[in-house]
Design an enzyme around this catalytic site. Structure first.
Site, PDB file in Angstrom:
ATOM      1  N   HIS A 155     106.964  -0.710  49.538  1.00 25.55           N
ATOM      2  CA  HIS A 155     105.642  -0.941  50.134  1.00 25.55           C
ATOM      3  C   HIS A 155     104.497  -0.789  49.132  1.00 25.55           C
ATOM      4  CE1 HIS A 155     107.818  -1.232  53.760  1.00 25.55           C
ATOM      5  NE2 HIS A 155     107.861   0.049  54.070  1.00 25.55           N
ATOM      6  N   HIS A 173     103.113  -1.883  59.312  1.00 27.39           N
ATOM      7  CA  HIS A 173     104.204  -0.914  59.409  1.00 27.39           C
ATOM      8  C   HIS A 173     104.001   0.018  60.610  1.00 27.39           C
ATOM      9  CE1 HIS A 173     107.299   1.930  58.093  1.00 27.39           C
ATOM     10  NE2 HIS A 173     107.695   0.981  57.252  1.00 27.39           N
ATOM     11  N   GLU A 204     108.766  -5.357  61.228  1.00 29.00           N
ATOM     12  CA  GLU A 204     107.792  -5.762  60.220  1.00 29.00           C
ATOM     13  C   GLU A 204     108.000  -7.221  59.826  1.00 29.00           C
ATOM     14  OE1 GLU A 204     108.462  -2.707  57.071  1.00 29.00           O
ATOM     15  OE2 GLU A 204     109.661  -1.864  58.706  1.00 29.00           O
TER      16      GLU A 204
END
Length: 373
Positions: free
Chosen positions: A130, A201, A339
């Site tokens: 991420h 997220h 996601e």
């Protein structure tokens, strides 16, 4: 898909947790007034006919999402914390934010672009997850509330941040549409070629935060293939068929029905589900791609996206150390994430859909989370 500590034995068996004592309500905005990196943090409220959403500009994250259950009772289906200070704690990094600039993993925290090798920040078994510690989630975004249903958030990720090239400007617009749906419109531009793959997220429990396991939620994903991964959860080769595997959610199936299938290497690597599904829909066209229903609340979340894939994470790494905004510990498999995205590690796989944004181009994507019965 979290980087919370490795799962241990849950502190309590909350499979049948009683939520009758929980008064689900939006957080106090005053608890989000603060300063991080010299920028002011705040909480913004969006209200529709059926849903209400609280979003903070710290990480552009969803803090709370209240929707009616089958009896019309308000239920907070998004996991989060009650104040800005709790979001600064290490385990809270990926609760609800927009992550990037590259959501999901980059293998060995390395990629090569235009003949140059870039080293990105490591934060997940030698990989970049991420965007790394300096990713979108860790910064305060510039906020502009357009009206009571629309919030625009913008962040400039400077050249070299997290190891990525280019000054990347990203705008995410949250809006409530049709009274019951949260829509996310993404736009990004850059002055150097760079990987771009942002996603939301959000952690969800459709029976309500603090209500226990999500294993009895019923899930459908419109995907014939999924990404097979190694022990570090990095994709290996081309996506493989879901048919005949525990990864087949083409028909609505309880999440826990096959999560503990013996001798399944993929489930063993991830401790359950933490994989990328390749969607059957046309890339760039907004279409329904997934649906999940809370077994107790009757709340159904329908997901639409323009993206080619979705990561389903089944809460395998929660271990009771984090307490949500209603004071209850978050235990193993008590929340899920869905996601929408491009494939993980795409910069290192030329055959995967392109994630490189170049100067003069504009990255766009749209994802919608709709709530009903």
């Amino acid at each position: 898909m979290a980087n919370t500590p490795a799962a241990g034995t849950p502190e309590t068996d909350s499979t049948t947790a009683d939520t009758s004592a929980i008064n689900y309500a939006l957080p106090d905005p005053k608890a989000f007034d603060g300063t991080i990196e010299g920028k002011k943090t705040a909480l913004y409220i969006l209200k529709g006919d059926k849903i209400q959403v609280a979003i903070t500009n710290y990480g552009a994250r969803i803090v709370s999402l209240i929707a009616p259950d089958k009896d019309g009772k308000p239920v907070d289906v998004a996991l989060g914390f009650s104040n800005i200070s709790d979001y600064e704690k290490p385990g809270a990094a990926f609760f609800g934010p927009v992550v990037g600039r590259f959501g999901n993993r980059i293998g060995k925290a390395t990629f090569t672009l235009d003949g140059k090798t870039y080293k990105t920040e490591q934060n997940n078994n030698g990989n970049t997850l991420h965007g790394g510690p300096s990713g979108f989630h860790s910064h305060v975004w510039d906020a502009k509330q357009i009206d009571d249903k629309t919030l625009q958030l913008t962040y400039l990720s400077k050249d070299g941040e997290g190891g990525f090239p280019g000054n990347l400007t990203t705008t995410v617009t949250y809006s409530i549409v049709d009274g019951n749906a949260l829509k996310l419109d993404y736009k990004a531009t850059t002055d150097k070629a760079t990987p771009v793959n942002p996603t939301s997220h959000g952690f969800f429990n459709l029976n309500g935060e603090g209500s226990g396991t999500i294993n009895n939620h019923v899930l459908m994903i419109d995907a014939d293939r999924y990404s097979v991964v190694d022990k570090g959860l990095i994709p290996q080769g081309e996506p493989q068929p879901v048919a005949g595997t525990p990864f087949d959610f083409r028909k609505p199936t309880p999440i826990g029905a096959r999560v503990d299938t013996p001798n399944n290497e993929q489930l063993k690597f991830a401790g359950g589900y933490d994989h990328n599904w390749v969607l059957n829909t046309k890339v760039g066209t907004l279409a329904k791609i997934a649906e999940v229903t809370g077994d107790k609340s009757g709340i159904k979340m329908t997901i639409m996206t323009t993206e080619p894939a979705i990561q389903f994470y089944g809460g395998n790494f929660f271990n009771g150390k984090d307490k949500g905004k209603y004071g209850r510990a978050i235990n193993l498999r008590e929340a899920l994430a869905l996601e929408t995205q491009h494939y993980p590690d795409s910069p290192n796989h030329p055959t995967y859909p392109n994630t490189i944004l170049k100067p003069g181009q504009t990255y766009t994507q749209t994802t919608v989370y709709a709530f009903g019965q």
